[in-house]
Design a protein around this motif. Sequence first.
Motif, PDB file in Angstrom:
ATOM      1  N   ILE A  64      18.163  -2.114  37.636  1.00  0.00           N
ATOM      2  CA  ILE A  64      17.462  -0.837  37.584  1.00  0.00           C
ATOM      3  C   ILE A  64      17.911  -0.049  36.360  1.00  0.00           C
ATOM      4  O   ILE A  64      19.100   0.173  36.140  1.00  0.00           O
ATOM      5  CB  ILE A  64      17.707  -0.024  38.868  1.00  0.00           C
ATOM      6  N   GLN A  65      16.922   0.349  35.541  1.00  0.00           N
ATOM      7  CA  GLN A  65      17.179   1.132  34.343  1.00  0.00           C
ATOM      8  C   GLN A  65      16.792   2.572  34.639  1.00  0.00           C
ATOM      9  O   GLN A  65      15.605   2.902  34.762  1.00  0.00           O
ATOM     10  CB  GLN A  65      16.358   0.587  33.176  1.00  0.00           C
ATOM     11  N   LYS A  66      17.754   3.456  34.802  1.00  0.00           N
ATOM     12  CA  LYS A  66      17.453   4.849  35.114  1.00  0.00           C
ATOM     13  C   LYS A  66      18.582   5.745  34.606  1.00  0.00           C
ATOM     14  O   LYS A  66      19.713   5.262  34.473  1.00  0.00           O
ATOM     15  CB  LYS A  66      17.251   5.022  36.630  1.00  0.00           C
ATOM     16  N   PRO A  67      18.294   7.000  34.317  1.00  0.00           N
ATOM     17  CA  PRO A  67      16.942   7.565  34.257  1.00  0.00           C
ATOM     18  C   PRO A  67      16.206   7.113  33.001  1.00  0.00           C
ATOM     19  O   PRO A  67      16.823   6.666  32.030  1.00  0.00           O
ATOM     20  CB  PRO A  67      17.200   9.072  34.239  1.00  0.00           C
ATOM     21  N   ILE A  68      14.891   7.276  33.037  1.00  0.00           N
ATOM     22  CA  ILE A  68      14.046   6.896  31.906  1.00  0.00           C
ATOM     23  C   ILE A  68      12.758   7.699  31.989  1.00  0.00           C
ATOM     24  O   ILE A  68      12.277   8.017  33.084  1.00  0.00           O
ATOM     25  CB  ILE A  68      13.773   5.374  31.917  1.00  0.00           C
ATOM     26  N   VAL A  69      12.200   8.033  30.843  1.00  0.00           N
ATOM     27  CA  VAL A  69      10.916   8.724  30.791  1.00  0.00           C
ATOM     28  C   VAL A  69      10.071   8.080  29.711  1.00  0.00           C
ATOM     29  O   VAL A  69      10.562   7.698  28.644  1.00  0.00           O
ATOM     30  CB  VAL A  69      11.088  10.238  30.529  1.00  0.00           C
ATOM     31  N   VAL A  70       8.785   7.914  29.985  1.00  0.00           N
ATOM     32  CA  VAL A  70       7.849   7.320  29.039  1.00  0.00           C
ATOM     33  C   VAL A  70       6.611   8.200  28.972  1.00  0.00           C
ATOM     34  O   VAL A  70       6.263   8.884  29.932  1.00  0.00           O
ATOM     35  CB  VAL A  70       7.458   5.883  29.452  1.00  0.00           C
ATOM     36  N   SER A  71       5.940   8.170  27.834  1.00  0.00           N
ATOM     37  CA  SER A  71       4.725   8.966  27.693  1.00  0.00           C
ATOM     38  C   SER A  71       3.831   8.390  26.618  1.00  0.00           C
ATOM     39  O   SER A  71       4.258   7.597  25.776  1.00  0.00           O
ATOM     40  CB  SER A  71       5.061  10.426  27.375  1.00  0.00           C
ATOM     41  N   THR A  72       2.575   8.794  26.647  1.00  0.00           N
ATOM     42  CA  THR A  72       1.581   8.281  25.716  1.00  0.00           C
ATOM     43  C   THR A  72       1.595   9.049  24.398  1.00  0.00           C
ATOM     44  O   THR A  72       1.825  10.244  24.362  1.00  0.00           O
ATOM     45  CB  THR A  72       0.170   8.380  26.326  1.00  0.00           C
ATOM     46  N   HIS A 212      -8.480  10.117  22.488  1.00  0.00           N
ATOM     47  CA  HIS A 212      -7.362   9.703  23.331  1.00  0.00           C
ATOM     48  C   HIS A 212      -7.044  10.813  24.318  1.00  0.00           C
ATOM     49  O   HIS A 212      -6.460  10.561  25.362  1.00  0.00           O
ATOM     50  CB  HIS A 212      -6.141   9.282  22.513  1.00  0.00           C
ATOM     51  N   ASP A 213      -7.414  12.005  23.999  1.00  0.00           N
ATOM     52  CA  ASP A 213      -7.588  13.174  24.871  1.00  0.00           C
ATOM     53  C   ASP A 213      -6.581  13.377  25.994  1.00  0.00           C
ATOM     54  O   ASP A 213      -6.938  13.910  27.028  1.00  0.00           O
ATOM     55  CB  ASP A 213      -9.015  13.185  25.432  1.00  0.00           C
ATOM     56  N   THR A 214      -5.318  13.002  25.819  1.00  0.00           N
ATOM     57  CA  THR A 214      -4.395  13.210  26.933  1.00  0.00           C
ATOM     58  C   THR A 214      -2.953  12.985  26.522  1.00  0.00           C
ATOM     59  O   THR A 214      -2.669  12.386  25.489  1.00  0.00           O
ATOM     60  CB  THR A 214      -4.715  12.226  28.076  1.00  0.00           C
ATOM     61  N   ILE A 215      -2.036  13.483  27.337  1.00  0.00           N
ATOM     62  CA  ILE A 215      -0.689  12.933  27.362  1.00  0.00           C
ATOM     63  C   ILE A 215      -0.385  12.610  28.818  1.00  0.00           C
ATOM     64  O   ILE A 215      -0.578  13.436  29.713  1.00  0.00           O
ATOM     65  CB  ILE A 215       0.385  13.878  26.786  1.00  0.00           C
ATOM     66  N   GLY A 216       0.027  11.385  29.049  1.00  0.00           N
ATOM     67  CA  GLY A 216       0.465  10.961  30.369  1.00  0.00           C
ATOM     68  C   GLY A 216       1.956  10.685  30.324  1.00  0.00           C
ATOM     69  O   GLY A 216       2.443  10.092  29.350  1.00  0.00           O
ATOM     70  N   MET A 217       2.684  11.118  31.343  1.00  0.00           N
ATOM     71  CA  MET A 217       4.137  10.940  31.397  1.00  0.00           C
ATOM     72  C   MET A 217       4.542  10.344  32.734  1.00  0.00           C
ATOM     73  O   MET A 217       3.993  10.702  33.783  1.00  0.00           O
ATOM     74  CB  MET A 217       4.868  12.278  31.235  1.00  0.00           C
ATOM     75  N   LEU A 218       5.530   9.451  32.685  1.00  0.00           N
ATOM     76  CA  LEU A 218       6.104   8.844  33.882  1.00  0.00           C
ATOM     77  C   LEU A 218       7.619   8.906  33.771  1.00  0.00           C
ATOM     78  O   LEU A 218       8.164   8.678  32.692  1.00  0.00           O
ATOM     79  CB  LEU A 218       5.670   7.377  34.010  1.00  0.00           C
ATOM     80  N   ALA A 219       8.289   9.209  34.868  1.00  0.00           N
ATOM     81  CA  ALA A 219       9.749   9.306  34.824  1.00  0.00           C
ATOM     82  C   ALA A 219      10.361   8.684  36.071  1.00  0.00           C
ATOM     83  O   ALA A 219       9.792   8.746  37.167  1.00  0.00           O
ATOM     84  CB  ALA A 219      10.191  10.763  34.699  1.00  0.00           C
ATOM     85  N   LEU A 220      11.530   8.107  35.867  1.00  0.00           N
ATOM     86  CA  LEU A 220      12.366   7.590  36.948  1.00  0.00           C
ATOM     87  C   LEU A 220      13.710   8.282  36.823  1.00  0.00           C
ATOM     88  O   LEU A 220      14.381   8.154  35.791  1.00  0.00           O
ATOM     89  CB  LEU A 220      12.525   6.076  36.818  1.00  0.00           C
ATOM     90  N   ASP A 221      14.110   9.055  37.832  1.00  0.00           N
ATOM     91  CA  ASP A 221      15.342   9.830  37.713  1.00  0.00           C
ATOM     92  C   ASP A 221      16.559   9.051  38.219  1.00  0.00           C
ATOM     93  O   ASP A 221      16.438   7.912  38.696  1.00  0.00           O
ATOM     94  CB  ASP A 221      15.201  11.189  38.408  1.00  0.00           C
ATOM     95  N   SER A 222      17.729   9.663  38.117  1.00  0.00           N
ATOM     96  CA  SER A 222      18.973   8.994  38.490  1.00  0.00           C
ATOM     97  C   SER A 222      19.074   8.734  39.984  1.00  0.00           C
ATOM     98  O   SER A 222      19.902   7.938  40.431  1.00  0.00           O
ATOM     99  CB  SER A 222      20.178   9.820  38.022  1.00  0.00           C
ATOM    100  N   HIS A 223      18.204   9.393  40.772  1.00  0.00           N
ATOM    101  CA  HIS A 223      18.162   9.173  42.214  1.00  0.00           C
ATOM    102  C   HIS A 223      17.229   8.013  42.578  1.00  0.00           C
ATOM    103  O   HIS A 223      17.104   7.659  43.745  1.00  0.00           O
ATOM    104  CB  HIS A 223      17.696  10.441  42.924  1.00  0.00           C
ATOM    105  N   GLY A 224      16.559   7.461  41.561  1.00  0.00           N
ATOM    106  CA  GLY A 224      15.626   6.372  41.798  1.00  0.00           C
ATOM    107  C   GLY A 224      14.233   6.813  42.180  1.00  0.00           C
ATOM    108  O   GLY A 224      13.412   6.003  42.602  1.00  0.00           O
ATOM    109  N   HIS A 225      13.930   8.112  41.995  1.00  0.00           N
ATOM    110  CA  HIS A 225      12.615   8.647  42.354  1.00  0.00           C
ATOM    111  C   HIS A 225      11.685   8.662  41.143  1.00  0.00           C
ATOM    112  O   HIS A 225      12.111   9.017  40.034  1.00  0.00           O
ATOM    113  CB  HIS A 225      12.739  10.060  42.910  1.00  0.00           C
TER     114      HIS A 225
END
Length: 357
Positions: A64-72, A212-225
């Motif tokens: 498991i790689q956390k925390p991590i955040v990704v976005s467009t 492309h009209d957007t920014i999308g973001m996804l995150a996984l925190d240190s709690h695994g959420h």
Amino acid sequence: MTKSTMHKSTSSKQNKSLLQGRRDLLKLAAALPLAGSLGACASATAPSTTTVAASKAPVGKPPIQKPIVVSTWEHGMPANAAAWQVLSQGGNALDAVEQGARVPEADPAVRTVGLGGYPDASGEVTLDACIMDHQLNCGSVAGLKRIKHPISVARAVMEKTPHVMLVGEGALAFAKAQGFVEENLLTEQSKQDWLLWREQGKAKSQINLENHDTIGMLALDSHGHLAGACTTSGAAYKLPGRVGDSPLIGAGLYVDQDVGAATATGLGELMIKTVGCHLVVELMRQGLNPQQACQRAVERIAAKIPNAAEAQVGFLALSVNGEVGAYCLHGGFNYAVQDASGATLTDAIHLLPGVVA
């Protein structure tokens, strides 16, 4: 043993053998599409990155790689930096994606999100956004005017109402009741661009610059959420009232704590028709990694929707283990990643040859 008993025993063994043979054929048939997809992935254009690319995931269940955040997109870099301030201090993923999304919403230089976003055909800036957490809680707004941070209004819808989505004047009235302040979102630059577009007629918009009209973001925190957010000013010069995929749970964003999360970018109608982000997550549930799932979703759009190649579509996915994958129809889509090792901006692998403007 009687002849009848012997016959039943032999028949039972034959039936079991036939059943096992059918199971083996089904397993082989199920494996063939995946093998073909993996082969296509291997032959597709390789991603490039501004920093050293991550190594391939090890065989078996990845750590498991956390925390991590990704976005467009490139504007995901400063957005990720803001989200990382939350994540690196043990904060939760939902706070991280909201804070991250607010950065491009407030930046007039980002012409497809929030303040300074391209207006619709009538010259009005209307904003869409949604947010979702690891417990399937979600909130959304569409056609919101004169409020700079629709992502925060979407969170308020999630947390302070029994609803998922508010639109138009109802969304504005709710935002004002929650203390959000109205302001003019049409900057002088966007106004001049709109006037030029109107004078020139229905000029064809550029795939990777206006749509492309957007920014999308996804995150996984240190709690695994997990959590995700998506915010946009929509396609440039759209018909008044048009809503794309960005505020639609399942189309522009989806989060499933058991599997992972996905967000989308590009022409929203394509994601709506295929419920694209939910598709990516379900493909991950079936065993594909984020990269394979994003590719399979793009391939489905290209195969099933006529003239799909005239637009851009891209997916970005994050698994519950912190694996990242992205794939797009045309070259030109990039995505940002930030974790404890640093920040990267990577060009996504694409299906069709060449890179479009």
